[in-house]
Motif scaffolding. Structure first.
Motif: not given
Lengths: 440, 299, 314
Positions: B88-90, B96-100, B193-196, B200-203
């Motif tokens: 997620e971090r790397g 984010y924001g790219r096409d699905e 804070n959507v990024r955070r 969280l969700v990805f992890v």
């Protein structure tokens, strides 16, 4: 607009030419072909679920054997350096990716890498697809593991294609013969096979053999889960409720180990005897998770069923030293294919140090009898292109003290007892009641 | 009668396993709109981590049996945490924001890379860590012998499903997450804070994947390619239930599990088609899946 | 029929490629044949991508094309290449006309998953068909063309020239299609389907026609694949095969009709050398290549050319 379109389109043209040029120049860099070495293309699974149980032992066996051959360390009659005095060089290719890709890679091996022979192929589909291409290109090809009965039915007049492994029908005829000796009173038979050609053919060969050899035994359940499924809870229940005496399975690799573990944990293997045609390949991993008395095979006199001869002792020692584990049957089979190739190439009557042409090797290979880690191999079927050997089955026995698994009550059946004669398909031969079989 | 009972038991056990595998996938999709093809690889990483450590633990008799179970769960969660954070971090946060659909392909590339990375770390030889599975023994339920470990899986899956649902529905963080699911832009405008949340969700999703793998490892032989095999199954379950819905994944898993068990017992010939058949059927009737929301069409 | 400059260049490249095949080594000829066959399937994927639909099941039509060719040879003893390919395309069109009725109701990920489901159902059926060799598949008989039988060893080159010719024609046709009103409509649907509806057009009808056309193009690729590899198996309908087509489609990008061809050739070359040089980790190489393309060239390889063009103009 017009302008930009034009410049756009000059590029793909340039691009296509560069790509082709790049490929050409890269191909030119493969110049090893004319270095006087005997190049063998070895094709086996390096990725995917077949890599662990089959691919890696096979590739390792090829490495150990070729290293030994290049140093001239093998016992007679294979003490000559390399093949016919020429050093051996191995090119290893991954068999994953399906038959169409393998045809492409086979052509690359022969035409770009200019190998002198190809040894490989586990998947039956790959063997079927490669055979006509090998004949077309006139490329010396030795199949070392695939078991399809269709191979020489499709490739009717083989010239360059040889198979040093046994037809899968042999596994199942052997399994039925073993059962008729050790469990003649069994009444109910169940089967669980992977749902693809291998499993379907194995089950058909086995049930037809059982009809001939043990007519009183009835099939009570047949399960065909998807290959690589890994979870067999429902299948085990479905078999359990039918209370069979015998459970036949042609599972291999991780699927087989998972099935044994799960069925054993749920008590199924205490109530019924399992017959695993590929069971030997996991003999070092079952430990106490498989019941003693489970019947296992090694697809011929390989692995734990291999005889004790000088060649096999050398091979086992070297393999053990290099990889800290005993060679399982895929390893023995790879060794057998390379030894067969060496035997043929050295009997092709060319002067020492020279590499014989494919046709010369093929002529010498046809109908040959050669020594292997599994004893004497006769290329006695399919007009001298298909090996004939016996098969052995035995019961798994775990020794808790040394923490090692082994086999006991081994019964070996001769090649003439379990192999259909030329001109008859395995299934017809089984249905006719094995006419002409010579059993000891 | 016996086999009907067996169908129920087998179906439930299989369904609980399916739910474990699919939960992480649906959580990630629900919040992040990433259909994660690499989820199967997370599953495989969990299985490898557990099998290699647990196998070592038991083969060398390092400590008591119960600690082996904790070790199994612990290493799966740690592996998930590390892998999830790295990816997620790397990588993903730059995307984010790219096409699905493009995100699907990114995770496909990840799958290819992870498959070979696992091969480099663990080789191609099977790992076999049966002790946790074998130690628990078996019970007889109305004459049917069932492994206790499998029954434990049903329990874990229930607890996990319920926990996830409570977290989403009953906690503040869950509410915030639902806001993000409902409308990312509005949530952002409201100061979330959507990024955070994404991290969280990805992890969390990754850890659910590795956990599923670790829990499965003792019952199977861990081999290369095992992740690729489960991914389509997990997809099917998630699509049937409605993408991004926890209760949907649970119902989807039950539906697939029970139909498959029924097929195995009554019509083994059709076992291969059951999952896709159920999926095609459900989509034909409810294109958005059982619990999926119909999105308003934007002009 | 007047050819535009683009079309002339496309045909020119085809002629050059065919001529190059005569001097190129045989393995390269074969590799290019397989790559072009795949490129046709990718064209089918790209056609739908232009309309905003991503299919994870184009292997379905690839497989139908291949099996129709193989089975016609085996059971009907048809060996004529043109007739075989025609049967393959016809079979796929019939199937697509039926499935299209359902498929066009779906968008986005649901379209992807439903297409995958149908493809996997075909896979399941083929695995179950022991008469067709189950997973082993079967070998495809040698082909003839209008009564002419290629001499032994000449078939790969002859097939290469045929497939190059077909690819050239296909490229021209698809180029015209993408400029036609139907093609433009597809792009409009991708941008905003509701607006297209408000304009009085039926997106479903356009998508339906597009779906059927894409199936036909993909089946042609499947037929060529069967003829060149000489073997077919159910793997053609497996989801990983379909995934590979999407991979190649993104590699090339959807901007130009030539992009899938270039991408397929590049993919084949990268893969064959990755397998040769790093047999144990060729998947990883593919993965990193794909990531690099997404990060640096989000519109596919084709953006290399358009980017250059823009700079040259500026």
């Amino acid at each position: 607009m017009n302008n930009s379109k034009k410049s756009m389109l000059k590029h793909p043209l340039a691009f296509a030419i560069t790509a082709a040029g790049l490929a050409l120049s890269l191909s030119a860099s493969v110049q090893a072909a004319e270095n006087g070495k005997f190049r063998i293309g070895v094709v086996t699974f390096l990725s995917g679920p077949a890599a662990g149980p089959f691919g890696e032992p096979s590739a390792n066996a090829a490495k150990v054997l070729v290293e030994g051959l290049n140093k001239g360390q093998l016992p007679a009659p294979y003490d000559k350096i390399g093949i016919n005095g020429a050093e051996i060089e191995v090119v290893i290719i991954d068999e994953a990716g399906g038959a169409a890709k393998q045809v492409e890679e086979f052509r690359n091996l022969v035409q770009r890498q200019k190998v002198d022979a190809v040894v490989g192929y586990i998947s039956s589909g790959d063997c079927l697809a490669i055979a006509p291409v090998a004949e077309e290109l006139g490329a010396m090809t030795v199949f070392y593991d695939c078991g399809t009965s269709q191979l020489f039915k499709e490739d009717k007049t083989p010239q360059y294609v040889f198979r040093t492994s046994l037809d899968a029908a042999v596994d199942n005829i052997g399994a039925a013969r073993y059962l008729s000796k050790v469990r003649p009173d069994a009444q109910k038979v169940a089967g669980i096979q992977q749902n693809y050609a291998w499993g379907q053919d194995s089950w058909s060969d086995f049930t037809h053999s059982m009809e001939q050899l043990m007519p009183k035994a009835k099939v009570v359940e047949s399960q065909m889960p998807k290959v690589f499924q890994g979870q067999y809870g429902a299948e085990i229940s479905a078999i359990s409720v039918k209370r069979p005496d015998i459970i036949h399975s042609s599972f291999w690799g991780g699927d087989m180990e998972a099935l044994v573990l799960q069925a054993n944990a749920r008590g199924l293997l205490e109530d019924a005897t399992a017959v695993l045609t590929c069971g030997e390949s996991a003999i070092d991993r079952y430990k106490d998770q498989a019941p003693n008395g489970m019947i296992i095979g090694g697809r011929g006199p390989f692995g734990a069923f291999a005889p004790d001869n000088a060649l096999n002792r050398w091979f086992k020692d070297q393999y053990q030293t290099a990889y800290k584990t005993a060679p399982t049957y895929p390893a023995s089979k790879m060794a057998q294919a390379i030894l067969g190739l060496k035997h043929a190439a050295e009997n092709a009557k060319v002067e020492p140090g020279k590499i014989p042409a494919p046709l010369e090797i093929a002529k010498a290979f046809k109908g040959a009898t050669f020594e292997s880690v599994s004893g004497t191999v006769k290329m006695a079927r399919a007009d001298g292109h298909q090996a004939m050997q016996g098969i052995a089955y035995g019961e798994y026995q775990y020794d808790p003290a040394s923490k090692k698994g082994g086999v006991q009550n081994v019964i070996a059946f001769s090649g003439e007892c379990v192999t259909p004669p030329d001109g008859t398909t395995a299934l017809d031969w089984i249905k006719a009641g094995f006419p002409g079989a010579q059993c000891n | 009668m016996m086999s009907l009972f067996a169908v129920l038991i087998d179906g439930t056990i299989y369904a609980s396993w399916l739910f474990l595998v699919a939960a992480g996938l649906t959580v990630i999709y629900g919040v992040m709109r990433i259909l994660n093809m690499a989820h199967g690889s997370f599953y495989a990483i969990g299985a490898y981590a557990a099998a290699s450590l647990v196998g070592w633990y038991f083969n060398n008799g390092v400590g008591p049996v119960w600690a082996g179970y904790l070790l199994m769960l612990g290493c799966a969660l740690v592996a998930g945490l590390i892998v999830g954070l790295i990816i997620e971090r790397g990588l993903l946060r730059f995307m984010y924001g790219r096409d699905e659909v493009l995100m699907v392909i990114i995770t496909y590339a990840l799958l290819l890379i992870l498959e070979d990375t696992m091969k480099m770390i663990w080789g191609v030889n099977p790992y076999f860590a049966y002790q946790p599975y074998a130690e628990m023994g078996r019970s007889a339920l109305a004459g049917l012998k069932v492994s206790n470990y499998d029954l434990m899986l049903v329990g874990i899956s229930l607890v996990l499903g319920l926990g996830l649902w409570l977290w989403l529905e009953r906690t503040h963080q869950g509410k915030v997450l639902r806001a993000v699911i409902h409308d990312r832009e509005v949530a952002m405008a409201m100061g979330v804070n959507v990024r955070r949340m994404f991290t969280l969700v990805f992890v969390l999703g990754t850890m659910l994947g590795t956990l599923a793998g670790a829990l499965t490892a003792p019952a199977i032989s861990v081999v290369p390619g095992m992740g690729v095999e489960v991914i389509v199954l997990a997809f099917a379950v998630v699509v049937i239930g409605g993408m991004g819905s926890i209760e949907g994944a649970a119902v989807g898993a039950l539906l697939v599990g029970l139909s498959r068990a029924a097929a195995v017992h009554y019509a083994p010939e059709f076992e291969l088609f059951v999952i896709y058949g159920v999926m095609a059927l459900v989509l034909a009737v409810r294109p958005q899946g059982l619990f999926g929301r119909v999105l308003a069409r934007k002009i | 029929m007047r050819l535009s400059k683009t079309e002339l260049i496309l045909l020119g490249v085809a002629v050059l490629l065919a001529a190059g095949g005569v001097i190129a080594p045989q393995w390269l000829v074969f590799l290019l044949t397989m790559a072009l066959a795949k490129a046709m399937v990718v064209q089918g994927v790209v056609m739908q991508m232009r309309a905003g639909l991503v299919t994870f099941g184009q292997g379905l039509f690839f497989c139908v094309g291949g099996y129709a060719v193989g089975m016609s040879g085996h059971f009907l003893n048809i060996t004529d290449l043109a007739l075989l390919l025609l049967i393959g395309v016809g079979a796929a069109v019939l199937l697509a006309m039926l499935l299209g009725l359902l498929m066009t109701r779906y968008r986005e990920i649901f379209f992807a998953m439903l297409s995958l489901a149908f493809s996997m159902i075909l896979y399941g059926v083929l695995v179950k068909s022991s008469a067709l060799g189950s997973t082993d598949g079967f070998n495809v008989k040698a082909w003839t063309l209008f009564g002419w039988t290629p001499a032994s060893g000449q078939a790969p080159l002859a097939l290469f020239i045929i497939i190059v010719a077909c690819s050239g024609l296909l490229a021209v046709l698809l180029h015209r299609y993408s400029r036609s009103s139907a093609g433009m409509m597809c792009e409009a649907i991708r941008e905003n389907e509701v607006r297209v509806e408000y304009l009085g057009q039926s997106p479903r009808w356009v998508l339906y026609m597009n779906y059927v056309a894409a199936a036909a193009v993909s089946a042609l690729g499947g037929g060529f694949m069967a003829l060149s590899a000489g073997h077919i198996d159910p793997e053609m309908a497996y989801w990983i095969t379909s995934g590979e087509f999407v991979f190649i489609a993104l590699l090339g990008g959807t901007a130009h009709v030539a992009a899938p061809f270039i991408a397929a050739i590049l993919f084949a070359v990268v893969r064959t050398y990755a397998i040769e040089l790093v047999p144990h980790s060729w998947q990883m190489i593919l993965g990193f290549t794909l990531l690099a393309i997404i990060v640096f060239l989000p519109k596919g390889l084709w953006s290399l050319f358009t980017g250059q063009a823009r700079r040259a103009k500026a």
